[in-house]
Structure formats: C-alpha cells, structure tokens
Design an enzyme around this catalytic site. Sequence first.
Site, PDB file in Angstrom:
ATOM      1  N   TYR A  97      -0.710   3.685 -20.756  1.00 22.84           N
ATOM      2  CA  TYR A  97      -0.897   3.915 -19.327  1.00 22.84           C
ATOM      3  C   TYR A  97       0.211   3.237 -18.530  1.00 22.84           C
ATOM      4  O   TYR A  97       0.865   2.297 -19.005  1.00 22.84           O
ATOM      5  CB  TYR A  97      -2.270   3.409 -18.853  1.00 22.84           C
ATOM      6  CG  TYR A  97      -2.418   1.899 -18.815  1.00 22.84           C
ATOM      7  CD1 TYR A  97      -2.164   1.179 -17.636  1.00 22.84           C
ATOM      8  CD2 TYR A  97      -2.847   1.183 -19.926  1.00 22.84           C
ATOM      9  CE1 TYR A  97      -2.328  -0.196 -17.591  1.00 22.84           C
ATOM     10  CE2 TYR A  97      -3.006  -0.180 -19.885  1.00 22.84           C
ATOM     11  CZ  TYR A  97      -2.748  -0.881 -18.712  1.00 22.84           C
ATOM     12  OH  TYR A  97      -2.900  -2.234 -18.664  1.00 22.84           O
ATOM     13  N   CYS A  98       0.428   3.758 -17.327  1.00 26.39           N
ATOM     14  CA  CYS A  98       1.330   3.115 -16.371  1.00 26.39           C
ATOM     15  C   CYS A  98       0.575   3.008 -15.045  1.00 26.39           C
ATOM     16  O   CYS A  98      -0.650   2.936 -15.038  1.00 26.39           O
ATOM     17  CB  CYS A  98       2.651   3.860 -16.246  1.00 26.39           C
ATOM     18  SG  CYS A  98       2.526   5.578 -15.693  1.00 26.39           S
ATOM     19  N   TRP A  99       1.294   2.980 -13.927  1.00 28.23           N
ATOM     20  CA  TRP A  99       0.625   2.697 -12.657  1.00 28.23           C
ATOM     21  C   TRP A  99      -0.321   3.825 -12.244  1.00 28.23           C
ATOM     22  O   TRP A  99      -1.446   3.589 -11.839  1.00 28.23           O
ATOM     23  CB  TRP A  99       1.663   2.439 -11.568  1.00 28.23           C
ATOM     24  CG  TRP A  99       1.051   1.918 -10.303  1.00 28.23           C
ATOM     25  CD1 TRP A  99       0.398   0.723 -10.145  1.00 28.23           C
ATOM     26  CD2 TRP A  99       1.009   2.577  -9.046  1.00 28.23           C
ATOM     27  NE1 TRP A  99      -0.039   0.604  -8.847  1.00 28.23           N
ATOM     28  CE2 TRP A  99       0.320   1.717  -8.149  1.00 28.23           C
ATOM     29  CE3 TRP A  99       1.489   3.793  -8.573  1.00 28.23           C
ATOM     30  CZ2 TRP A  99       0.104   2.045  -6.813  1.00 28.23           C
ATOM     31  CZ3 TRP A  99       1.275   4.118  -7.248  1.00 28.23           C
ATOM     32  CH2 TRP A  99       0.592   3.249  -6.382  1.00 28.23           C
ATOM     33  N   SER A 105       4.374   6.246 -18.472  1.00 22.21           N
ATOM     34  CA  SER A 105       3.471   6.468 -19.608  1.00 22.21           C
ATOM     35  C   SER A 105       3.732   7.816 -20.257  1.00 22.21           C
ATOM     36  O   SER A 105       3.595   7.966 -21.484  1.00 22.21           O
ATOM     37  CB  SER A 105       2.011   6.369 -19.163  1.00 22.21           C
ATOM     38  OG  SER A 105       1.702   7.337 -18.185  1.00 22.21           O
ATOM     39  N   TRP A 126      -3.317   3.072 -14.200  1.00 24.21           N
ATOM     40  CA  TRP A 126      -4.009   1.853 -13.779  1.00 24.21           C
ATOM     41  C   TRP A 126      -4.777   2.057 -12.482  1.00 24.21           C
ATOM     42  O   TRP A 126      -5.852   1.480 -12.297  1.00 24.21           O
ATOM     43  CB  TRP A 126      -2.988   0.720 -13.615  1.00 24.21           C
ATOM     44  CG  TRP A 126      -3.580  -0.508 -13.000  1.00 24.21           C
ATOM     45  CD1 TRP A 126      -4.255  -1.511 -13.641  1.00 24.21           C
ATOM     46  CD2 TRP A 126      -3.588  -0.848 -11.609  1.00 24.21           C
ATOM     47  NE1 TRP A 126      -4.681  -2.460 -12.734  1.00 24.21           N
ATOM     48  CE2 TRP A 126      -4.276  -2.081 -11.484  1.00 24.21           C
ATOM     49  CE3 TRP A 126      -3.072  -0.247 -10.464  1.00 24.21           C
ATOM     50  CZ2 TRP A 126      -4.464  -2.709 -10.249  1.00 24.21           C
ATOM     51  CZ3 TRP A 126      -3.256  -0.866  -9.233  1.00 24.21           C
ATOM     52  CH2 TRP A 126      -3.944  -2.084  -9.133  1.00 24.21           C
TER      53      TRP A 126
END
Length: 355
Positions: A97-99, A105, A126
């Site tokens: 995952y990323c932001w 991601s 996130w």
Amino acid sequence: MPLTTFSPAALGDLARAGFDDIIDARSPAEFADDHLPGAINLPVLDDAQRAEVGTIYRQVAPFQARKIGGALAAANIASHVAGPLSDRNGGWRPMVYCWRGGQRSGSFATILDQIGWRVARLDGGWKAWRALVVQQVDQIGPPAPLLVLDGNTGSAKTEILHRLGRRGVQVIDLEGLANHRGSLFGAMPGGQPPQKLFESRLAMRLAALDPQRPVVIEAESSRIGDLTVPRAVWKALITAPRLRIEVPLEARAAYTAAAYAEAIAQPGRMEATVARLAGLHPAERIARWGAMTREADWPRLAAELMAQHYDPRYGRQRLRHAALERAVVSVPDLSEAGLEGASAAVEAAIARIFP
C-alpha cells in the site's frame, strides 16, 4: 490480468486476510507518522526523493517529475527485491500500500506480480485504512461493556491491569499504547508515538475485543502526555461504571518511588519536573520539593506530591463520577501478595458488576 486488490470493510479483515507481509511503500516520514499493524517500510521514494519529485512536479512539469520519479522508484524497488525480499520463496503472498493506492504501490505491486508472487494492493491505500481507524475510535468506540479502574496516584492500577490481563480478563492499557504513565512525571523511554499511530494501535485493540465480555480500562484524563484520547473512547470512559482501588499513602509512595526508578536515575529530570509545578503551589513548597530531589528523598517526595498535589485533584475529579462508582477494593500494601490479592478481588468484583 489486473492486480488483485484488498478492500477491507473492517479492521479485523486485515488479520483474516493472512498476508505474509504488509509492505508500506511510502516514505519513512509517512511510515513513522502512522502505518498498518505489522507493516514493513520499503519506500518507493525516500523522504528526500519524494520532496525532490514534488518540487519538480510543481515548479517544472508533471512529465519531468514522473520521469525522474519513475527512474528513482525502479531503482529503489530493485534494491528491495534484491535485498530485504531476496529470501521470499515462490509462495510468498504480500500486500502493498501507499498513501491512496496510487502510483507508488501500483509500481511496486506490478513488479512483484511480474516476478510471480501473489501480491495484492490495498484499495484506497493508507487513506482508506485511516478512515476505518477513525470510525473505530471516534464513532464506534469500545464494542464491549467498559469498566474503569480508578484510584489515586501510586495505586498500581497499571500493574493490576496487567495482572488482570494475565488472568484472562479483557483489558485495554491506554498508557502502554501511548507509552506514557499519564502523570507530569510519566514520560517513558522512546517517547510517545504520533497521535495517528496511537489511534491505529488503539483501534486494533478495540476491534479485537469480544463484545460479550467486559473490558477493563484505567481511569485517565482526556490527554495522556501529549496524546489525546479519541472522542468515542473518551465518551465511553467517562460514562462507564467504576471500580476504585484504595491503597494507604505510605504504600503508594514507596511503590511509586520504585516504579519511577528510571526517571529518578536521570540527572536533573525530577527537579526540572517539580519546577513546572511552580504556578500551582507556594514557592516554599516548590523549594522544599526541589531540595528533596537533590537529596534523593524519593519516598518522602512521592508522599508529599500525592498528598498535596495529586490526591486533591483526583478527589475533585472523582466527585464528578461518584454516581458511577460500583465497588471499592481496599489494598493494604503493594507487595507481590498484595498485588495478587488486589487482582483477585478486582476480578471477583467484575463478576458481580457484570453478572
């Protein structure tokens, strides 16, 4: 084929999904502020690179930023695959995952997928996870009946809470999650986590509770050190039934002097903390307490702080919740036997309060 996405509807879905690793592809600074439980940080862009790409995007051109960012990302992902991930076998099943589930991601997951690993990407990143956390701590709160463990400073409430946990009672240790003892003298080694990370840890603890069994939580103010107790948890805490631990002042002072040995060992820390009380007490009293710190007269200092500072404040707060008090457990001393006896008495009282 499109990448597999993971779209949790509740916090508990993460544990049930059974991923072998959870990879946070964001920068180290983003990771430090908050991250999914158990995540490892393998940044696609580090803090400096992320700032550089962002500046180019704003001041030069988005295409130039994407080109430079893509080259940096490819190199960093290659380094992670050859380094931290080099021992993962063909059956490894990670989630990335990323932001907000975007390019960082996506690029990482694409490469892992092309290698042949069964990778999933967190839908919404996130930000989507954070929404579930906020819902739990600000809107839902504790899903189980709450009992507040009250008592004056030095009553060993945290120690009794831990012993209750070992006895099989559901407990939430707010001070442990906040890494702070809750008092002016309560700073712990390592410092406190950021507010968001504290809320994430608390949310996961709440989500894991059995709603059919009561949960015991220590009485706290709305702030623990620099952290704020989230809205729904605080509302539940101030409206829940209470059980009070009653311990003689001398026993509390001796216990506190021993419990704060690490803080006492730091030169000047206690004297500086006492000085912060100057606006609340006469100058003569502050000077006397300062002298006690220099003389290392810790039990006497603890006793005076309790009798003249903490106990009156706790008493006033307790009056506001008097109607919620359901039981009082008297503990003559805080020896090993005394603590075990107190824990057993509290456990028996819980059974009476929640038959």
